[in-house]
Design a protein around this motif. Structure first.
Motif, PDB file in Angstrom:
ATOM      1  N   ARG A 130      92.285 -22.104 -21.756  1.00  3.84           N
ATOM      2  CA  ARG A 130      92.410 -23.548 -21.570  1.00  3.84           C
ATOM      3  C   ARG A 130      91.344 -24.279 -22.380  1.00  3.84           C
ATOM      4  NH1 ARG A 130      93.624 -23.975 -15.017  1.00  3.84           N
ATOM      5  NH2 ARG A 130      95.224 -22.348 -15.022  1.00  3.84           N
ATOM      6  N   ILE A 131      91.779 -25.311 -23.070  1.00  2.00           N
ATOM      7  CA  ILE A 131      90.870 -26.142 -23.855  1.00  2.00           C
ATOM      8  C   ILE A 131      91.118 -27.599 -23.486  1.00  2.00           C
ATOM      9  CG2 ILE A 131      90.239 -26.894 -26.180  1.00  2.00           C
ATOM     10  CD1 ILE A 131      91.063 -24.156 -27.197  1.00  2.00           C
ATOM     11  N   VAL A 132      90.034 -28.348 -23.303  1.00  2.00           N
ATOM     12  CA  VAL A 132      90.124 -29.767 -22.966  1.00  2.00           C
ATOM     13  C   VAL A 132      89.554 -30.583 -24.118  1.00  2.00           C
ATOM     14  CG1 VAL A 132      89.514 -31.563 -21.316  1.00  2.00           C
ATOM     15  CG2 VAL A 132      89.790 -29.193 -20.544  1.00  2.00           C
ATOM     16  N   LEU A 133      90.328 -31.551 -24.586  1.00  2.00           N
ATOM     17  CA  LEU A 133      89.855 -32.478 -25.621  1.00  2.00           C
ATOM     18  C   LEU A 133      89.873 -33.886 -25.039  1.00  2.00           C
ATOM     19  CD1 LEU A 133      88.989 -33.033 -28.561  1.00  2.00           C
ATOM     20  CD2 LEU A 133      91.425 -33.342 -29.108  1.00  2.00           C
ATOM     21  N   ILE A 134      88.685 -34.443 -24.807  1.00  2.00           N
ATOM     22  CA  ILE A 134      88.572 -35.825 -24.332  1.00  2.00           C
ATOM     23  C   ILE A 134      88.474 -36.726 -25.548  1.00  2.00           C
ATOM     24  CG2 ILE A 134      87.225 -37.466 -22.982  1.00  2.00           C
ATOM     25  CD1 ILE A 134      86.183 -35.141 -21.332  1.00  2.00           C
ATOM     26  N   VAL A 135      89.401 -37.657 -25.677  1.00  2.00           N
ATOM     27  CA  VAL A 135      89.458 -38.557 -26.829  1.00  2.00           C
ATOM     28  C   VAL A 135      89.017 -39.949 -26.383  1.00  2.00           C
ATOM     29  CG1 VAL A 135      90.885 -39.512 -28.655  1.00  2.00           C
ATOM     30  CG2 VAL A 135      91.356 -37.210 -27.789  1.00  2.00           C
ATOM     31  N   ASP A 136      87.792 -40.323 -26.740  1.00  2.00           N
ATOM     32  CA  ASP A 136      87.275 -41.642 -26.395  1.00  2.00           C
ATOM     33  C   ASP A 136      87.703 -42.664 -27.453  1.00  2.00           C
ATOM     34  OD1 ASP A 136      85.915 -43.606 -25.026  1.00  2.00           O
ATOM     35  OD2 ASP A 136      83.939 -43.073 -25.834  1.00  2.00           O
ATOM     36  N   GLU A 137      87.806 -43.935 -27.045  1.00  2.00           N
ATOM     37  CA  GLU A 137      88.294 -45.007 -27.924  1.00  2.00           C
ATOM     38  C   GLU A 137      89.691 -44.680 -28.441  1.00  2.00           C
ATOM     39  OE1 GLU A 137      86.872 -47.853 -28.383  1.00  2.00           O
ATOM     40  OE2 GLU A 137      84.878 -47.459 -27.566  1.00  2.00           O
ATOM     41  N   ALA A 138      90.503 -44.107 -27.562  1.00  2.00           N
ATOM     42  CA  ALA A 138      91.826 -43.609 -27.966  1.00  2.00           C
ATOM     43  C   ALA A 138      92.802 -44.719 -28.335  1.00  2.00           C
ATOM     44  CB  ALA A 138      92.421 -42.753 -26.843  1.00  2.00           C
ATOM     45  N   GLN A 139      92.478 -45.981 -27.994  1.00  2.00           N
ATOM     46  CA  GLN A 139      93.359 -47.079 -28.402  1.00  2.00           C
ATOM     47  C   GLN A 139      93.405 -47.227 -29.924  1.00  2.00           C
ATOM     48  OE1 GLN A 139      90.437 -47.583 -26.892  1.00  2.00           O
ATOM     49  NE2 GLN A 139      89.251 -48.948 -28.210  1.00  2.00           N
ATOM     50  N   LYS A 140      92.479 -46.568 -30.627  1.00  2.00           N
ATOM     51  CA  LYS A 140      92.444 -46.635 -32.088  1.00  2.00           C
ATOM     52  C   LYS A 140      93.380 -45.623 -32.745  1.00  2.00           C
ATOM     53  CE  LYS A 140      87.656 -48.265 -32.045  1.00  2.00           C
ATOM     54  NZ  LYS A 140      86.245 -47.983 -32.422  1.00  2.00           N
ATOM     55  N   LEU A 141      93.935 -44.722 -31.957  1.00  2.75           N
ATOM     56  CA  LEU A 141      94.866 -43.740 -32.514  1.00  2.75           C
ATOM     57  C   LEU A 141      96.179 -44.405 -32.907  1.00  2.75           C
ATOM     58  CD1 LEU A 141      94.475 -40.719 -30.048  1.00  2.75           C
ATOM     59  CD2 LEU A 141      93.529 -40.913 -32.363  1.00  2.75           C
ATOM     60  N   LEU A 142      96.761 -43.947 -33.993  1.00  2.49           N
ATOM     61  CA  LEU A 142      98.049 -44.439 -34.451  1.00  2.49           C
ATOM     62  C   LEU A 142      99.070 -43.300 -34.407  1.00  2.49           C
ATOM     63  CD1 LEU A 142      96.754 -46.535 -37.484  1.00  2.49           C
ATOM     64  CD2 LEU A 142      97.373 -47.365 -35.199  1.00  2.49           C
ATOM     65  N   TYR A 143     100.309 -43.629 -34.656  1.00  2.00           N
ATOM     66  CA  TYR A 143     101.393 -42.646 -34.508  1.00  2.00           C
ATOM     67  C   TYR A 143     101.131 -41.329 -35.236  1.00  2.00           C
ATOM     68  CZ  TYR A 143     105.973 -40.487 -34.994  1.00  2.00           C
ATOM     69  OH  TYR A 143     107.010 -39.599 -35.006  1.00  2.00           O
ATOM     70  N   PRO A 144     100.701 -41.343 -36.498  1.00  2.00           N
ATOM     71  CA  PRO A 144     100.455 -40.059 -37.175  1.00  2.00           C
ATOM     72  C   PRO A 144      99.399 -39.203 -36.475  1.00  2.00           C
ATOM     73  CG  PRO A 144     100.579 -41.831 -38.778  1.00  2.00           C
ATOM     74  CD  PRO A 144     100.525 -42.478 -37.424  1.00  2.00           C
ATOM     75  N   HIS A 145      98.390 -39.839 -35.876  1.00  2.00           N
ATOM     76  CA  HIS A 145      97.359 -39.072 -35.173  1.00  2.00           C
ATOM     77  C   HIS A 145      97.970 -38.253 -34.032  1.00  2.00           C
ATOM     78  CE1 HIS A 145      94.651 -42.470 -36.701  1.00  2.00           C
ATOM     79  NE2 HIS A 145      94.295 -41.391 -37.361  1.00  2.00           N
ATOM     80  N   TYR A 146      98.896 -38.858 -33.325  1.00  2.00           N
ATOM     81  CA  TYR A 146      99.549 -38.147 -32.217  1.00  2.00           C
ATOM     82  C   TYR A 146     100.386 -36.980 -32.743  1.00  2.00           C
ATOM     83  CZ  TYR A 146      98.150 -41.904 -29.082  1.00  2.00           C
ATOM     84  OH  TYR A 146      97.410 -42.795 -28.336  1.00  2.00           O
ATOM     85  N   GLN A 147     101.005 -37.178 -33.888  1.00  2.00           N
ATOM     86  CA  GLN A 147     101.781 -36.086 -34.499  1.00  2.00           C
ATOM     87  C   GLN A 147     100.862 -34.906 -34.830  1.00  2.00           C
ATOM     88  OE1 GLN A 147     104.890 -36.344 -33.977  1.00  2.00           O
ATOM     89  NE2 GLN A 147     105.914 -37.031 -35.831  1.00  2.00           N
ATOM     90  N   TRP A 148      99.688 -35.199 -35.348  1.00  2.00           N
ATOM     91  CA  TRP A 148      98.750 -34.129 -35.710  1.00  2.00           C
ATOM     92  C   TRP A 148      98.192 -33.438 -34.468  1.00  2.00           C
ATOM     93  CZ3 TRP A 148      96.331 -38.326 -39.280  1.00  2.00           C
ATOM     94  CH2 TRP A 148      97.174 -38.511 -40.379  1.00  2.00           C
ATOM     95  N   LEU A 149      97.986 -34.227 -33.412  1.00  2.00           N
ATOM     96  CA  LEU A 149      97.553 -33.624 -32.148  1.00  2.00           C
ATOM     97  C   LEU A 149      98.632 -32.693 -31.592  1.00  2.00           C
ATOM     98  CD1 LEU A 149      95.768 -36.600 -30.326  1.00  2.00           C
ATOM     99  CD2 LEU A 149      94.704 -34.473 -31.100  1.00  2.00           C
ATOM    100  N   MET A 150      99.892 -33.104 -31.751  1.00  2.00           N
ATOM    101  CA  MET A 150     100.992 -32.252 -31.306  1.00  2.00           C
ATOM    102  C   MET A 150     101.031 -30.947 -32.086  1.00  2.00           C
ATOM    103  SD  MET A 150     104.132 -34.937 -30.621  1.00  2.00           S
ATOM    104  CE  MET A 150     105.263 -33.572 -30.383  1.00  2.00           C
ATOM    105  N   ASP A 151     100.742 -31.026 -33.382  1.00  2.79           N
ATOM    106  CA  ASP A 151     100.707 -29.805 -34.202  1.00  2.79           C
ATOM    107  C   ASP A 151      99.645 -28.841 -33.677  1.00  2.79           C
ATOM    108  OD1 ASP A 151     102.708 -30.746 -35.821  1.00  2.79           O
ATOM    109  OD2 ASP A 151     101.361 -31.480 -37.395  1.00  2.79           O
TER     110      ASP A 151
END
Length: 327
Positions: A130-151
């Motif tokens: 199990r790995i936990v990634l806490i993403v602070d200031e996440a309102q700055k993420l855009l659609y491509p960032h989520y795609q890369w996180l999914m990868d």
């Protein structure tokens, strides 16, 4: 009489400290629930100045409050604003967040492979899946960032490693979630945004008491068994039984009175942003304690009034209300 060097190195002066609050404890418990149940992601949001970034750091340091038997890796990633998402830059930032030495001149694909490979290696070394990634200031993420996180999630999942991405940010996160739903990007919502939690400020007198009690009890300066923060600034009063937490009801009422006095300018709100409480307490300790210029044997409501005034609470609330009415 008192060591000024100790004062200038104290966390109250430097600002490098975190006060455990009820909101933080509740948030850590919620985060741990996601991890324990192998849930891939969730959203924590609030208005600015509620203390989310401090909570993120506290969550990382305390490992969400998990027991030693609950093994997992936890990393904190702070987003920066980008007008044009860049895959190369994104993976570099993530590699930096996990303390991996970045090799320049490599492609985005190579950096992704290094990132995933390092996480797999660390999971194996620590006997965890199990790995936990806490993403602070996440309102700055855009659609491509989520795609890369999914990868990244998919690559780890293929190795039997569960990645939980906890998105922490301002209320714009809810707007982004709505946009993804409306544009049928449900794969992102389903992966990272199904679970939601509001991060609260100081909601009532009990919250205020728990907050002030932390200053009475935490003692990480200069060593773990040193004086508590209250004791450091009020040593003689502390020995006679003085505690900041005794003033919790009085302090909470001061914030409420400010709102009532400015009812034409300030909209009624439930929570007091944590930033203004922290600033008020710091002012109180530094100004009226043994290192201050306005030390007083008798402390009362007037001193807390000065502290709250110094925090900028009233002006900030008026400005935020005017801004909302103009939009």
């Amino acid at each position: 009489m008192y060591d000024r060097a100790s004062f200038y190195n104290h966390p109250i002066y430097t600002g490098f400290y975190i006060v455990p609050t009820l909101a933080i404890d509740e948030t850590l418990e919620w985060m741990l629930y996601l991890v324990d149940n192998r849930i891939p992601g969730g959203i924590i949001s609030s208005k600015p100045r509620f203390g989310k970034s401090r909570a993120c750091k506290y969550a990382q340091v305390r490992r969400l409050g998990a027991s030693d038997e609950n093994r997992f890796l936890i990393y904190l990633f702070v987003c920066t604003f980008e007008t044009r998402p860049n895959e190369n830059v994104f993976y570099e930032a993530l590699l930096d967040a996990i303390n991996y030495d970045i090799i320049t001149g490599r492609s985005a694909r190579d950096k992704r492979e290094r990132l995933v490979g390092f996480l797999k290696q660390e999971a194996k070394l620590n006997s965890t899946n199990r790995i936990v990634l806490i993403v602070d200031e996440a309102q700055k993420l855009l659609y491509p960032h989520y795609q890369w996180l999914m990868d990244i999630h998919n690559h780890l999942d293929a190795e039997g490693i569960a990645l939980t991405v906890i998105l922490v940010g301002q209320d714009e996160l809810h707007h982004m979630r709505t946009v993804f739903v409306q544009t049928k990007k449900t794969q992102i919502v389903g992966r990272f945004m199904v679970y939601e939690k509001d991060f609260s400020g100081i909601r009532d007198k009990e919250d205020m008491r728990i907050c002030l009690q932390s200053y009475d009890e935490i003692s990480k300066y200069p060593v773990n068994d040193g004086p508590t923060y209250t004791q450091f600034f009020f040593p003689e009063k502390y020995e006679r039984g003085f505690r900041l937490s005794f003033a919790s009801e009085e302090l909470f009422n001061i914030y409420q009175d400010i709102r009532k006095q400015n009812h034409k300018k300030i909209e009624e709100k439930k929570d007091i942003p944590m930033q203004y409480v922290t600033l008020a307490v710091e002012y109180y300790l530094k100004t009226f304690g043994i290192y201050g210029e306005n030390t007083s044997e008798m402390l009362g409501k007037a001193h807390w009034n000065d502290a709250v005034k110094s925090s900028g609470f009233a002006n900030a609330e008026i400005l935020s209300t005017v801004k909302r009415k103009s939009t």
